[in-house]
Design a protein around this motif. Structure first.
Motif, PDB file in Angstrom:
ATOM      1  N   ALA A   1      -8.354   3.192   0.609  1.00  0.00           N
ATOM      2  CA  ALA A   1      -8.037   2.043   1.462  1.00  0.00           C
ATOM      3  C   ALA A   1      -6.997   2.424   2.499  1.00  0.00           C
ATOM      4  O   ALA A   1      -6.243   3.399   2.349  1.00  0.00           O
ATOM      5  CB  ALA A   1      -7.533   0.892   0.599  1.00  0.00           C
ATOM      6  N   ASP A   2      -6.944   1.658   3.553  1.00  0.00           N
ATOM      7  CA  ASP A   2      -5.994   1.910   4.624  1.00  0.00           C
ATOM      8  C   ASP A   2      -4.570   1.733   4.104  1.00  0.00           C
ATOM      9  O   ASP A   2      -4.254   0.757   3.401  1.00  0.00           O
ATOM     10  CB  ASP A   2      -6.265   0.946   5.776  1.00  0.00           C
ATOM     11  CG  ASP A   2      -5.554   1.368   7.055  1.00  0.00           C
ATOM     12  OD1 ASP A   2      -4.595   2.155   6.967  1.00  0.00           O
ATOM     13  OD2 ASP A   2      -5.965   0.915   8.139  1.00  0.00           O
ATOM     14  N   ALA A   3      -3.697   2.677   4.463  1.00  0.00           N
ATOM     15  CA  ALA A   3      -2.316   2.625   3.981  1.00  0.00           C
ATOM     16  C   ALA A   3      -1.533   1.463   4.568  1.00  0.00           C
ATOM     17  O   ALA A   3      -0.473   1.103   4.062  1.00  0.00           O
ATOM     18  CB  ALA A   3      -1.605   3.940   4.312  1.00  0.00           C
ATOM     19  N   LEU A   4      -2.018   0.869   5.633  1.00  0.00           N
ATOM     20  CA  LEU A   4      -1.312  -0.243   6.261  1.00  0.00           C
ATOM     21  C   LEU A   4      -1.567  -1.579   5.565  1.00  0.00           C
ATOM     22  O   LEU A   4      -0.877  -2.565   5.851  1.00  0.00           O
ATOM     23  CB  LEU A   4      -1.748  -0.356   7.730  1.00  0.00           C
ATOM     24  CG  LEU A   4      -1.474   0.879   8.601  1.00  0.00           C
ATOM     25  CD1 LEU A   4      -1.968   0.635  10.014  1.00  0.00           C
ATOM     26  CD2 LEU A   4       0.010   1.232   8.602  1.00  0.00           C
ATOM     27  N   LEU A   5      -2.557  -1.635   4.689  1.00  0.00           N
ATOM     28  CA  LEU A   5      -2.866  -2.902   4.015  1.00  0.00           C
ATOM     29  C   LEU A   5      -1.721  -3.309   3.104  1.00  0.00           C
ATOM     30  O   LEU A   5      -1.201  -2.499   2.319  1.00  0.00           O
ATOM     31  CB  LEU A   5      -4.160  -2.762   3.196  1.00  0.00           C
ATOM     32  CG  LEU A   5      -5.442  -2.531   4.001  1.00  0.00           C
ATOM     33  CD1 LEU A   5      -6.631  -2.386   3.067  1.00  0.00           C
ATOM     34  CD2 LEU A   5      -5.677  -3.659   4.986  1.00  0.00           C
ATOM     35  N   GLY A   6      -1.329  -4.565   3.216  1.00  0.00           N
ATOM     36  CA  GLY A   6      -0.272  -5.107   2.369  1.00  0.00           C
ATOM     37  C   GLY A   6       1.126  -4.882   2.882  1.00  0.00           C
ATOM     38  O   GLY A   6       2.092  -5.356   2.262  1.00  0.00           O
ATOM     39  N   LYS A   7       1.299  -4.187   4.000  1.00  0.00           N
ATOM     40  CA  LYS A   7       2.623  -3.924   4.532  1.00  0.00           C
ATOM     41  C   LYS A   7       2.970  -4.947   5.608  1.00  0.00           C
ATOM     42  O   LYS A   7       2.115  -5.321   6.408  1.00  0.00           O
ATOM     43  CB  LYS A   7       2.699  -2.514   5.117  1.00  0.00           C
ATOM     44  CG  LYS A   7       2.647  -1.415   4.060  1.00  0.00           C
ATOM     45  CD  LYS A   7       2.887  -0.056   4.680  1.00  0.00           C
ATOM     46  CE  LYS A   7       2.925   1.025   3.612  1.00  0.00           C
ATOM     47  NZ  LYS A   7       3.184   2.374   4.215  1.00  0.00           N
ATOM     48  N   PRO A   8       4.239  -5.395   5.641  1.00  0.00           N
ATOM     49  CA  PRO A   8       4.626  -6.343   6.696  1.00  0.00           C
ATOM     50  C   PRO A   8       4.675  -5.661   8.051  1.00  0.00           C
ATOM     51  O   PRO A   8       4.904  -4.453   8.169  1.00  0.00           O
ATOM     52  CB  PRO A   8       6.021  -6.805   6.246  1.00  0.00           C
ATOM     53  CG  PRO A   8       6.541  -5.689   5.398  1.00  0.00           C
ATOM     54  CD  PRO A   8       5.348  -5.102   4.710  1.00  0.00           C
TER      55      PRO A   8
END
Length: 327
Positions: free
Chosen positions: A213-220
């Motif tokens: 999954a994309d590492a940016l998912l779930g990050k503000p």
């Protein structure tokens, strides 16, 4: 005498065996034409269309030359060539060929053979599609046809010997020439083609591990939109135009001559003409004997836009001379 009989019998037997030979010819090289739906790679939706597929097999390796529809005056056929190669790598028992990198000299020979008579210039821009980086060269023929030759090597890289995987490799070559398409349209075919084949053994997987999954998912601070195409720059257009756009024939129109319209004449004035008053010093002229003096002065023409004639005051009436007549 006995020896001569033996030789004669052996000769007769050989002649008899030669006459009974069937003479069937077997194909020694594994080359055959397969159905289009058995292709190991497909061009993007919209073309170019697949003409036929020629398959060659050698040990564990498979090569297919997928001929594509061609609309160009450049000699040769458009094609998409794909090779599934099992590499020897660190485990010689898995593959059938050693690992070879793509060399500039080999690519130059391939381009000269695939696109004869057209000078192709290599692109120095880094590009990659869904399968990884690729290279390409493009140019135009003397007749204005656009040509493109692309090459790509798909391999996940050698893994440690204990893992025993990723020993396969896929080589892709794409030759396109078209009289009506642009370089961007031809390049869209390289971005949009699909590999439909795979190796039977998991150890020969050339694509590597599945992407996470994309590492940016779930990050503000990293917004995710419901439709990324509506908010971000769209990718390169994937399209290919094989047929020319129908040109409309220009038919010159004849100039329209406008005839001048005749101005209708004004209707004649209806009613009696009203005489103008005499000026100072004028002597009234008399008509016949016993008749009242008549005025010969002409009144000015009426205005073109007015249809009402206003009568002037009577200076010869019995009621006396009016103030207007004295002036």
């Amino acid at each position: 005498m006995h020896l001569l009989k033996t030789i004669a019998l052996m000769t007769l037997a050989g002649l008899t065996a030669g006459c009974t030979t069937t003479g069937h010819i077997r194909q020694s090289i594994g080359v055959e034409t397969v159905d289009n739906d058995k292709a190991l790679a497909f061009p993007p939706p919209g073309g170019p269309a697949i003409v036929n597929v020629v398959e060659r097999r050698h040990a564990k390796d498979v090569e297919q030359t997928i001929s594509l529809s061609t609309s160009s005056s450049v000699p040769g056929q458009n094609f998409l060539k794909v090779q599934f190669l099992g590499l020897t790598g660190s485990n010689p028992g898995l593959g059938s060929r050693p690992y070879n990198t793509i060399s500039d000299l080999a690519i130059a020979r391939e381009m000269a053979s695939a696109v004869p008579g057209v000078r192709l210039a290599r692109s120095a821009t880094f590009v990659q599609n869904s399968y990884g980086p690729f290279g390409y060269a493009s140019g135009q023929s003397r007749n204005g046809d656009t040509c493109l030759y692309a090459w790509q090597q798909i391999q996940a890289g050698f893994s440690p010997p204990v893992e025993q995987r990723n020993f396969g490799m896929v080589q892709v070559r794409l030759r396109l020439c078209d009289a009506h398409a642009t370089e961007r349209q031809l390049l869209g075919t390289v971005y949009g083609y699909t590999i439909a084949g795979r190796f039977d053994g998991a150890a020969l997987n050339p694509f590597g591990a599945p992407r996470g999954a994309d590492a940016l998912l779930g990050k503000p601070g990293e917004p995710v939109y419901p439709d990324a195409a509506a908010y971000r720059t769209p990718p390169i257009t994937i399209g290919y135009q094989t047929a020319p756009v129908a040109a409309r024939r220009f038919v010159p129109r004849r100039p329209v001559v406008v005839q001048p319209q005749a101005i209708p004449a004004l209707p004649p004035m209806i009613g009696p003409r009203v005489p103008l008053p005499d000026g100072p010093g004028d002597t009234p002229q008399t008509g016949a004997a016993g008749s009242a003096p008549a005025t010969t002065a002409q009144h000015p023409p009426a205005a073109a836009g007015s249809s009402v004639i206003v009568p002037l005051p009577d200076c010869n009436g019995d009621a006396g001379i009016s103030e207007a007549c004295r002036r």
